[in-house]
Design an enzyme around this catalytic site. Structure first.
Site, PDB file in Angstrom:
ATOM      1  N   GLU A 101      94.456 -27.187  15.613  1.00 35.77           N
ATOM      2  CA  GLU A 101      93.148 -26.763  16.123  1.00 35.77           C
ATOM      3  C   GLU A 101      91.984 -27.370  15.341  1.00 35.77           C
ATOM      4  O   GLU A 101      90.873 -26.842  15.368  1.00 35.77           O
ATOM      5  CB  GLU A 101      93.039 -25.228  16.128  1.00 35.77           C
ATOM      6  CG  GLU A 101      94.082 -24.505  16.948  1.00 35.77           C
ATOM      7  CD  GLU A 101      93.989 -24.762  18.463  1.00 35.77           C
ATOM      8  OE1 GLU A 101      93.247 -25.664  18.882  1.00 35.77           O
ATOM      9  OE2 GLU A 101      94.693 -24.059  19.196  1.00 35.77           O
TER      10      GLU A 101
ATOM     11  N   TYR B  48      74.586  -6.681   6.606  1.00 35.06           N
ATOM     12  CA  TYR B  48      75.693  -5.715   6.457  1.00 35.06           C
ATOM     13  C   TYR B  48      77.006  -6.459   6.286  1.00 35.06           C
ATOM     14  O   TYR B  48      77.181  -7.561   6.783  1.00 35.06           O
ATOM     15  CB  TYR B  48      75.733  -4.837   7.727  1.00 35.06           C
ATOM     16  CG  TYR B  48      76.646  -3.652   7.609  1.00 35.06           C
ATOM     17  CD1 TYR B  48      76.253  -2.504   6.942  1.00 35.06           C
ATOM     18  CD2 TYR B  48      77.928  -3.678   8.164  1.00 35.06           C
ATOM     19  CE1 TYR B  48      77.090  -1.414   6.835  1.00 35.06           C
ATOM     20  CE2 TYR B  48      78.770  -2.601   8.070  1.00 35.06           C
ATOM     21  CZ  TYR B  48      78.352  -1.465   7.390  1.00 35.06           C
ATOM     22  OH  TYR B  48      79.193  -0.389   7.298  1.00 35.06           O
TER      23      TYR B  48
HETATM   24  P1  13P Z   1      98.645 -24.645  13.654  1.00 40.20           P
HETATM   25  O1  13P Z   1      99.889 -24.224  12.931  1.00 40.20           O
HETATM   26  O2  13P Z   1      98.706 -26.106  14.080  1.00 40.20           O
HETATM   27  O3  13P Z   1      97.402 -24.304  12.883  1.00 40.20           O
HETATM   28  O4  13P Z   1      98.589 -23.875  15.043  1.00 40.20           O
HETATM   29  C1  13P Z   1      98.600 -22.487  15.115  1.00 40.20           C
HETATM   30  C2  13P Z   1      97.774 -21.981  16.246  1.00 40.20           C
HETATM   31  O5  13P Z   1      97.451 -20.817  16.247  1.00 40.20           O
HETATM   32  C3  13P Z   1      97.330 -22.871  17.327  1.00 40.20           C
HETATM   33  O6  13P Z   1      96.360 -22.250  18.111  1.00 40.20           O
END
Ligand code: 13P
Length: 217
Positions: A77, A212
């Site tokens: 991501e 906050y």
């Molecule tokens: P990664 O292990 O590549 O970070 O992916 C996990 C995930 O939640 C993809 O949306």
């Protein structure tokens, strides 16, 4: 060569990842975390158990570049982490998780409405749900940036949740608040259609709540 702050940031990312799973807002190797660093970001490696993750496995990526051609691959991501940090100068930390209740609502394509005043913590009277796009894609990144407009959290349809903040502790705190709101909304839906707070009331709360939560640093 790692600087002290580079190493401390890498360690704080690993601790936050472990905390996500301990708190029950994530499971397994799902989720990922990034922190702004110099002209780039430090981001969790893909598909790596948090229990054994080492600071050296956290990947540094320049915001203007794609992933480095290194042995350690960044989270799948990396696009939305990079694009959020590029689009939002006030954001220094991005937390993505698959929390059970937030994901139930996201599967149903439901935004969280103003059921509780704490929704103001996410910047407005709703927490939007971005339309579905395949994980790791440019399309998902664009949908996430759009859903986060004027907000510091959003849901991702059939996927999970993103919380952002000026500091990692604030983004983590918000991630827990979002999951709590999602759980409350899910509970309300079992009884019926919940009454909602007005946009004006949420704006009043948002202004009262400035500062906050955990520190911005
Ligand atoms: P990664 O292990 O590549 O970070 O992916 C996990 C995930 O939640 C993809 O949306």
């Amino acid at each position: 060569m790692s600087t002290t702050s580079d190493r401390a940031k890498r360690q704080s990312i690993i601790e936050a990842c472990r905390q996500m799973n301990q708190l029950g807002i994530n499971q397994g190797t799902s989720g990922n975390i990034s922190l702004r660093h110099a002209d780039g970001m430090l981001i969790t490696p893909t598909s790596t158990p948090y229990e054994t993750m080492k600071p050296g496995q956290i990947v540094f990526m320049k915001l203007e570049d794609g992933p480095p051609h290194a042995k350690q691959r960044p989270s799948s991501e990396w696009r939305f982490h990079r694009d959020i940090l590029k689009a939002r100068a006030e954001v220094n930390a991005v937390v993505h998780a698959h929390p059970p209740y937030a994901t139930i609502l996201a599967i149903m394509g439901l935004a969280i409405p103003p059921i509780h005043y704490m929704i103001a913590c996410a910047g407005g009277d709703t927490i939007r749900c971005a339309p579905y796009a395949t994980f790791g894609t440019e399309e998902l990144s664009q949908q996430a940036v759009t859903a986060l407009k004027g907000r510091s959290a959003c849901l991702l349809a059939h996927h999970g949740m993103i919380a952002v903040g000026p500091s990692l502790s604030k983004a983590m705190w918000l991630a827990v608040e979002v999951e709590t709101l999602a759980r409350q909304y899910y509970g309300c839906l079992q009884i019926g259609k919940p009454p909602l707070l007005s946009k004006e009331e949420i704006e009043k709360v948002r202004l009262r709540m400035a500062g906050y939560g955990p520190p911005d640093e």
